[in-house]
Design an enzyme around this catalytic site. Structure first.
Site, PDB file in Angstrom:
ATOM      1  N   GLY A  35       0.800  -1.209   0.000  1.00  0.00           N
ATOM      2  CA  GLY A  35       0.000   0.000   0.000  1.00  0.00           C
ATOM      3  C   GLY A  35       0.833   1.259   0.000  1.00  0.00           C
ATOM      4  O   GLY A  35       0.404   2.306  -0.485  1.00  0.00           O
ATOM      5  N   LYS A  40      12.418   1.250  -2.373  1.00  0.00           N
ATOM      6  CA  LYS A  40      10.962   1.431  -2.345  1.00  0.00           C
ATOM      7  C   LYS A  40      10.624   2.814  -2.869  1.00  0.00           C
ATOM      8  O   LYS A  40      11.110   3.822  -2.343  1.00  0.00           O
ATOM      9  CB  LYS A  40      10.413   1.250  -0.934  1.00  0.00           C
ATOM     10  CG  LYS A  40       8.944   1.663  -0.817  1.00  0.00           C
ATOM     11  CD  LYS A  40       8.278   1.154   0.448  1.00  0.00           C
ATOM     12  CE  LYS A  40       7.899  -0.291   0.305  1.00  0.00           C
ATOM     13  NZ  LYS A  40       6.917  -0.724   1.308  1.00  0.00           N
ATOM     14  N   GLY A 100       3.932   1.599  -1.459  1.00  0.00           N
ATOM     15  CA  GLY A 100       4.755   1.817  -2.636  1.00  0.00           C
ATOM     16  C   GLY A 100       5.233   0.519  -3.260  1.00  0.00           C
ATOM     17  O   GLY A 100       4.919  -0.573  -2.799  1.00  0.00           O
ATOM     18  N   ASP A 145       0.464  -2.409   9.572  1.00  0.00           N
ATOM     19  CA  ASP A 145       0.282  -3.274   8.398  1.00  0.00           C
ATOM     20  C   ASP A 145       1.126  -4.540   8.513  1.00  0.00           C
ATOM     21  O   ASP A 145       1.870  -4.897   7.593  1.00  0.00           O
ATOM     22  CB  ASP A 145       0.626  -2.507   7.125  1.00  0.00           C
ATOM     23  CG  ASP A 145       0.050  -3.180   5.866  1.00  0.00           C
ATOM     24  OD1 ASP A 145      -0.829  -4.050   6.007  1.00  0.00           O
ATOM     25  OD2 ASP A 145       0.478  -2.839   4.757  1.00  0.00           O
TER      26      ASP A 145
END
Length: 822
Positions: free
Chosen positions: A531, A549, A533, A653
């Protein structure tokens, strides 16, 4: 023991969460001073003693999660001081006693997950101080009016019963009601407009009933709504415009109704929306470009409607999308190649039964997590891209009934012929063999004049390209000088300024170095996506390999500085089980930030559990000991973020694809703190904000649906899901769980009766010690995934429990140290 009845002065009896069994002795009724009685989480059987009705001082009775049977004794109605009555999760039968109407002090009534039946007694109307009611998962019927007289409700749940009549309008009298669940019953009539009076309402579930009419506009006043589920009714009219004005809306489920008309553009203002299910209605019109604004969306289900027009390329911006269903519509045009950007797409990509044309974009072959791909019953042409055959996670493929042609790559040979049926010009295994003479005849048909023309055109094109290339080279040199001031790179440092050092021992690196190493961030270098990148692998001439990233850059000076400070702070965090952030680069012209991490060659835990890993030589290394080491390492990393960082860091996350493995198969948790830094960069310079709607489908704690707040306990829940994943080898959204079953309930339902099904078949055979350890880890995981956040352990407690499992002498190898720096 029966002797408990001799304790006449006993006021509090707490024996919850033990392994006690047998029947509750009737002598308990002799404890005349008893005020609080908690037998939660044991194995008591038999009936609830009628003698409990003698306990006139009793105000708290908690018998949940036992194996009690029979009817609820009417004598409980004599306990007039009761404020909390919890008999849930047993095998109780019969009806609710009319004597409960005497419990005027009662505030919480929990009877869910039993086998109760019959109508609610009208005497319940006298119980007017209720704040929390849960009668879900029984067989109760009739009206719920008798239970609706309180004005103090905070939660009201009668899901999965047989209640009918209309929804009582007086439920709207409880201004503080937060969660209203009436799903899976037989309620009829219209949704009462009085529900709009409930300003605190965050969760509304009326699904699976026979409600009619439109959604009342009065609900627009419920500005705190995060979860709306009206699936499976007979509701009609257009999708209300005001839904787009609900700033915290996280789930909107309107499937299987009679809604008609186009999608309101205002709906796409709901940037926190995780689930949008509008399938099986009569919606029409096209999908607007604004669909790309649904930045948090995990599930988008629009199938079985009357949508038309092209699928907008902006759908490729939905980087968190987990499931995409657009089948049985009238979409036309080509499949956008931008679908290849949806690297988190996993459960399904279903575009079947439309009017799509053109070729299958090869970029679909980069969706490495995808399990179901259905493009059948369209008008697609051209060859099937061989990249699609390389999708190792794919369990279902259907390209039938199109106009595809050419020879199938041998990677498709293991699929059944039905997957390609109805494509008359398609050949190769598993279909009929191709005939080579057709292609050779076509080659001979080319005339000499055609060869001359093509040669001339090719020569001219080569000269033009040479001139353009030279011009671009000199232009690039000029721009690179000008761009120098617009590129900012920073490197991580330890707490001592004297120990500061660049990323490489050979010296600094530049934005241009990364662009060169990744061919300007070409898709062929993608090794992951989330979410926040996309991640690329960059190999430099020096021999160094890093993970890069790429995340979008907000063009605001103050916010960009705030982001920079956050990243530099994260760069100073060092822990053996956290991914090391080496540095970052910002490029204003490119509109991107690049974060540079250590490259971990063995990929993610998700790779190892659910598809062939990056380093296939090491496939056999993920035995039980390796999995348990990963579990301990993950817990220690989370513990450090929660308890040892100042200020503490909420991950937001945690999932198996964010747990990376180094060459020694040691776990490293990635993306820690990044959600907060990104949120601050995009939403506010206030670094204390914790209300960002984050997480990944299947790992999100249940309280997220209505609170929208990330906490340590929501991290612990996500970690518990990963523990279950490690033991079972199954994905959190595995289809074998069933429609109404998630991973937590699946483990709960098997832990006592069918335990052998909980262990990954890849681990079989296991030694008795390993099997015991696996079940211990599952017990810890169940604690981590308790519905109530307060009942979950802290990450430190979970880490200690897992470490104890590992160090209980099960392995010949050296025991792990509780010190993560050892």
């Amino acid at each position: 023991p029966r002797e408990i009845g001799m304790l006449g002065k006993l006021e509090t009896l707490y024996i919850y969460d033990n392994q006690l069994s047998g029947e509750i002795p009737i002598e308990i009724g002799n404890c005349s001073s008893l005020q609080m009685m908690d037998f939660f989480g044991n194995h008591f059987t038999g009936r609830i003693p009628i003698t409990i009705g003698r306990l006139k001082e009793l105000n708290f009775l908690h018998l949940r999660q036992n194996d009690l049977s029979g009817g609820i004794p009417a004598t409980l109605g004599n306990c007039h001081q009761l404020t909390v009555l919890d008999l849930a999760d047993n095998r109780l039968s019969g009806g609710i006693p009319a004597t409960f109407g005497h419990l005027r002090a009662l505030e919480q009534l929990m009877l869910y997950n039993n086998s109760l039946e019959g109508n609610l007694p009208s005497e319940l109307a006298n119980v007017a101080n209720l704040t929390r009611v849960n009668l879900s998962n029984n067989r109760l019927n009739g009206s719920v009016v008798a239970l609706s007289s309180s004005r103090r409700f905070l939660s009201f749940d009668v899901t999965n019963n047989e209640f009918d009549h209309e929804i009582p309008p007086q439920l709207g009298n409880s201004a503080s009601l937060e969660r209203l669940r009436l799903g899976s019953n037989q309620f009829r009539g219209r949704i009462p407009w009085t529900l709009g009076e409930i300003r605190q309402l965050s969760l509304l579930d009326l699904s699976g009933n026979s409600l009619t009419g439109s959604i009342p506009d009065a609900l627009s006043l419920c500005g705190k709504l995060t979860h709306i589920d009206l699936n499976n009714n007979f509701l009609s009219g257009p999708i209300p415009l005001w839904l787009g004005s609900l700033p915290q809306l996280g789930e909107l489920k309107l499937s299987s109704n009679l809604f008609a008309g186009p999608l309101p553009r205002q709906l796409f203002n709901c940037s926190n929306l995780l689930v949008l299910s509008l399938d099986a209605n009569s919606l029409n019109g096209s999908l607007p470009l604004e669909i790309g604004k649904l930045a948090s969306i995990n599930v988008l289900s629009l199938d079985s409607n009357q949508f038309s027009g092209p699928i907008p390329p902006a759908i490729g911006e939905l980087s968190k999308l987990y499931e995409l269903r657009l089948s049985h519509n009238s979409f036309s045009g080509e499949i956008p190649r931008e679908l290849g950007q949806l690297q988190n797409l996993q459960t399904s990509l279903d575009l079947s039964y439309n009017n799509l044309t053109g070729q299958i974009p090869p970029s679909i072959g980069t969706l490495s997590k995808l399990e179901v791909l259905d493009l059948s019953h369209n008008q697609l042409v051209g060859e099937v891209p061989p990249q699609v055959g390389e999708l190792s996670s794919l369990g279902k493929l259907n390209l039938s009934y199109n106009n595809l042609q050419g020879k199938l790559d041998r990677k498709f040979s293991h699929w059944p012929a039905e997957a390609f049926a109805g494509n008359l010009h398609l050949c190769g295994s598993p279909l009929d063999q191709c005939h080579d003479f057709e292609s050779s005849n076509q080659q001979l048909a080319m005339s000499e004049s055609s060869v001359v023309v093509i040669s001339a055109v090719s020569t001219i094109a080569a000269i033009v390209l040479l001139i353009i290339g030279a011009a671009l080279f000199f232009k690039h040199k000029r721009e690179s000088l000008r761009r120098g001031s617009e590129v900012n790179c920073a490197y991580s440092s330890s707490s001592s300024q004297a120990q500061r050092k660049p990323l490489f021992q050979n010296g600094d690196f530049k934005w241009e170095d990364i662009m060169e190493a990744t061919h300007n961030l070409s898709d062929e270098f993608i090794i992951g996506s989330g979410g926040s990148g996309t991640v690329y692998k960059a190999e430099f001439p020096t021999g160094e390999t890093v993970a890069v990233k790429r995340i979008p850059r907000k063009d605001d000076l103050l916010l960009d500085k705030s982001f920079g400070r956050e990243i530099k702070t994260l760069g100073r965090i060092r822990h053996r089980h956290l991914m090391k952030l080496l540095g970052y680069c910002c490029n204003k012209r490119a509109g991107s930030n690049l974060l540079i991490y250590d490259y971990l060659e063995n990929g993610s835990v998700w790779d190892w559990l659910h598809r062939q890993p990056v380093n296939s030589k090491r496939r056999e290394a993920l035995d039980w000991e390796a999995r348990l080491r990963i579990a301990v390492g993950l817990a220690q990393g989370v513990e450090y973020l929660h308890h040892d960082c100042v200020p503490k860091i909420i991950h937001r996350d945690i999932k198996s694809s964010n747990v990376l493995l180094d060459s020694d198969m040691e776990a490293h948790l990635g993306d820690f703190g990044l959600a907060k830094a990104l949120t601050d960069n995009y939403d506010s310079v206030n670094t204390e904000s914790n209300s960002w709607f984050a997480g990944s489908y299947g790992y999100i704690a249940p309280e997220y649906a209505y609170s929208l707040k990330a906490t340590e306990k929501s991290d612990v829940y996500s970690m518990g899901i990963v523990l279950m994943e490690l033991v079972s080898g199954r994905m959190p959204t595995d289809g074998s769980f069933g429609m109404d079953m998630d991973m937590v309930r699946w483990v709960e339902s098997h832990i006592e009766s069918a335990r052998e099904e909980l262990i990954d078949p890849a681990l079989i055979p296991t030694s008795p010690n390993e099997e015991c350890a696996a079940f211990q880890v599952l017990e810890i995981a169940l604690q981590c995934t308790k519905t109530a956040p307060a009942e979950r352990p802290s990450s430190r407690q979970a880490s200690d429990l897992l470490l104890r499992v590992f160090n209980d002498g099960m392995f010949d190898s050296e025991k792990l140290s509780p010190d993560p720096y050892a």
